[in-house]
Design a protein around this motif. Structure first.
Motif, short mmCIF file in Angstrom:
data_model
loop_
_atom_site.label_atom_id
_atom_site.label_comp_id
_atom_site.label_asym_id
_atom_site.label_seq_id
_atom_site.Cartn_x
_atom_site.Cartn_y
_atom_site.Cartn_z
N GLU A 52 109.39 37.25 -7.53
CA GLU A 52 109.53 37.75 -8.91
C GLU A 52 108.28 38.50 -9.35
O GLU A 52 108.36 39.53 -10.01
N ALA A 53 107.12 37.99 -8.97
CA ALA A 53 105.86 38.64 -9.33
C ALA A 53 105.74 40.02 -8.70
O ALA A 53 105.09 40.91 -9.26
N LEU A 54 106.36 40.20 -7.55
CA LEU A 54 106.32 41.52 -6.90
C LEU A 54 106.99 42.60 -7.72
O LEU A 54 106.71 43.78 -7.55
N LYS A 55 107.86 42.21 -8.64
CA LYS A 55 108.52 43.20 -9.51
C LYS A 55 107.51 43.92 -10.38
O LYS A 55 107.75 45.05 -10.81
N GLU A 56 106.38 43.27 -10.64
CA GLU A 56 105.35 43.86 -11.49
C GLU A 56 104.42 44.81 -10.72
O GLU A 56 103.64 45.53 -11.33
N VAL A 57 104.49 44.80 -9.40
CA VAL A 57 103.66 45.68 -8.59
C VAL A 57 104.25 47.09 -8.66
O VAL A 57 105.44 47.30 -8.39
N LYS A 58 103.42 48.03 -9.05
CA LYS A 58 103.90 49.40 -9.28
C LYS A 58 103.37 50.35 -8.22
O LYS A 58 102.19 50.35 -7.90
#
Length: 168
Positions: free
Chosen positions: A156-162
């Motif tokens: 889920e935290a990887l969704k914030e990686v841009k």
């Protein structure tokens, strides 16, 4: 409190790796002991330890060694208890220790983990002990669920990686 798991290291220099096993056993409330014994420098002490471990209440032995890594096999040769071997990365990237531990002769098994695999050694010891301990089995199940939860949260935290071309 008497130990039921014994962590044996060929040298105290192995402690930074083996602390992972100790931490998990501690988290699971499993009484354990830690000792440094050398198959080459204190062979009599190793044999005495292995021959008396069961009578002292030990149920599983986790033995770690690097380089020639004879300690797990020497212990396994002198006890009927399960021995879990942890090859330590000391030289040759730990491959020498891995091969020394995994190549046991018939009748002298050592459950061999990956190089520096102390945490998995402790998990395997817990799995063995949980076969006849329902409370420990539930702790193990909860621990593994926690591992799953960590991965789900990390994903889920990887969704914030841009990235410019990242599509999710």
């Amino acid at each position: 409190m008497l130990p039921i798991v014994s962590i044996i290291m060929g040298s105290t220099s192995d402690l930074p790796v083996m602390e992972k096993a100790a931490a998990l056993l501690n988290e699971m409330h499993i009484p354990f002991e830690i000792n440094a014994l050398s198959a080459h420098r204190t062979p009599e002490a190793v044999e005495e330890f292995a021959k008396n471990a069961h009578a002292r209440g030990i149920r599983v032995i986790i033995a770690a060694a690097g380089m020639a890594a004879h300690l797990p096999g020497v212990i396994a040769a002198s006890t009927h208890l399960p021995v879990i071997g942890v090859p330590i990365k000391a030289s040759l990237e730990g491959v020498d220790a891995l091969l020394a531990i995994v190549q046991m002769p018939p009748g002298i098994p050592v459950a061999t983990l990956g190089i520096n695999g102390a945490l998995n050694a402790a998990i395997l010891a817990v799995q063995m002990l949980s076969l006849e301990n329902k409370e420990l089995e539930q702790k193990l199940i909860a621990y593994k669920e926690g591992l799953k939860k960590k991965i789900v949260e990390a994903n889920e935290a990887l969704k914030e990686v841009k990235f410019e071309y990242k599509t999710n």
